[in-house]
Design a protein around this motif. Structure first.
Motif, PDB file in Angstrom:
ATOM      1  N   GLU A  86      69.523  51.573  42.589  1.00 44.58           N
ATOM      2  CA  GLU A  86      68.928  50.320  43.059  1.00 44.58           C
ATOM      3  C   GLU A  86      69.750  49.122  42.565  1.00 44.58           C
ATOM      4  N   GLN A  89      72.792  48.836  44.670  1.00 41.34           N
ATOM      5  CA  GLN A  89      72.510  48.211  45.972  1.00 41.34           C
ATOM      6  C   GLN A  89      72.364  46.694  45.786  1.00 41.34           C
ATOM      7  N   GLU A  93      74.392  43.607  47.430  1.00 42.63           N
ATOM      8  CA  GLU A  93      73.672  42.555  48.160  1.00 42.63           C
ATOM      9  C   GLU A  93      74.034  41.158  47.664  1.00 42.63           C
ATOM     10  N   ARG A 187      69.634  44.921  54.768  1.00 41.09           N
ATOM     11  CA  ARG A 187      69.270  45.745  53.599  1.00 41.09           C
ATOM     12  C   ARG A 187      69.123  47.209  53.987  1.00 41.09           C
ATOM     13  N   ALA A 191      71.167  50.405  52.606  1.00 43.04           N
ATOM     14  CA  ALA A 191      70.470  51.551  52.001  1.00 43.04           C
ATOM     15  C   ALA A 191      70.900  52.854  52.684  1.00 43.04           C
ATOM     16  N   ARG A 192      70.985  52.837  54.022  1.00 45.10           N
ATOM     17  CA  ARG A 192      71.406  54.040  54.754  1.00 45.10           C
ATOM     18  C   ARG A 192      72.840  54.402  54.399  1.00 45.10           C
TER      19      ARG A 192
END
Lengths: 203, 203
Positions: A86, A89, A93, A187, A191-192
């Motif tokens: 997380e 990610q 971002e 987002r 994530a994918r």
């Protein structure tokens, strides 16, 4: 050394004025004239610091890099010794225009990329910025590997390049006017992508 | 109708001159002046067709869209009824600057994206082009599904947006000066991306 202090203070004043214009009206509205008006300086005095738009792009880019690096550092300072998926990610971002300040940052980057095509100085700076982003993406891919979130057999160099290109493409689509992607879509795409890197099945 | 014929012939002449300049010197070198010189027209006569750079970008974009569509059509005409995964990769590669003419096409697209930020007419055209590319990518994702090359459970809309963003990012990296990616790296990235969509493991 009062002269040096003055110079630093003036740059700080200009940074704030430039940033206020950009946040309010978008980076395209940042010109010698609009920043002069916002800061209360004369256009002549401002031109001493920024003879043209190219210089403002370079100056704004320095601000942007500093802010992005601060955010990434803060992000990792808050966590434990081992970053989570997380946190990685969120790290990525930080490079996407998902809120107003990051939107301005991406507009600055995009202005740099566009102007770099016809200005050697900006082209060099663009290369440095690209190297910085590449390094940032590379470290994310490395850490994904360390925490077991990079599927065995993946080519780290290729995955770094692919993720870097995807980030650039998302910036282009998010800064279009009107945007071609929502924040949630961006987002979900990220994530994918990270799920694919981890070798997670879709179903 | 000799007047109409004349008009068409003149546009064809201009297209060829514009394209010769772009292929030889890059699209940034395409100006009213350089195209006038190349075509043997006076700058004044040329300005009747193209008052400014924005008009030349629009004109060049029309040429580009036509050429890309012809290539994609030709590609699919050559194959059987059911496209192969290889044909679909080649379809996507038609949208990437992997040779000199496609490099110019990407430069035109990039000029459009950059200018669209401050020109409403170019912004509309940019949206149309983006919709066209999106439609093209969407059809590739749909056909991948039909031929069993889209992993069960994948969100087609999200995968279309992700692939479109990746393509845009690859264009940005490939048209940098000097390029940030080689043609082989871009092809390998696209191949890995399609393998992920198919749910193929890396090892």
């Amino acid at each position: 050394m009062p002269k040096v202090v003055d110079h630093e203070r003036r740059r700080a004043e200009l940074s704030e004025a430039l940033w206020r214009v950009a946040l309010r009206d978008g980076f395209d509205a940042v010109t010698v004239r609009s920043v002069a008006q916002e800061s209360g300086w004369s256009a002549g005095a401002l031109r001493h610091y920024f003879p043209d738009k190219a210089e403002m792009v370079l100056f704004a880019m320095d601000l942007v890099v500093g802010m992005a690096q601060d955010r990434v550092q803060e992000l990792h300072a808050g966590g434990g010794d081992v970053p989570t998926a997380e946190a990685l990610q969120q790290h990525l971002e930080q490079l996407l225009p998902l809120d107003a300040p990051r939107r301005v940052e991406s507009e600055v980057w995009f202005a740099l990329v566009a102007l770099a095509r016809s200005d050697a100085r900006l082209a060099r700076r663009r290369q440095e910025i690209d190297d910085t982003i590449r390094g940032s993406v590379e470290s994310v891919v490395m850490v994904l590997d360390q925490i077991g979130r990079l599927e065995h057999g993946r080519d780290q160099d290729l995955e770094t390049r692919r993720l870097h290109a995807l980030l650039d493409g998302l910036v282009i689509q998010l800064t279009a006017d009107p945007p071609r992607l929502t924040v949630d879509e961006a987002r979900a795409i990220m994530a994918r992508h990270l799920a694919d890197l981890a070798g997670q099945r879709a179903d």
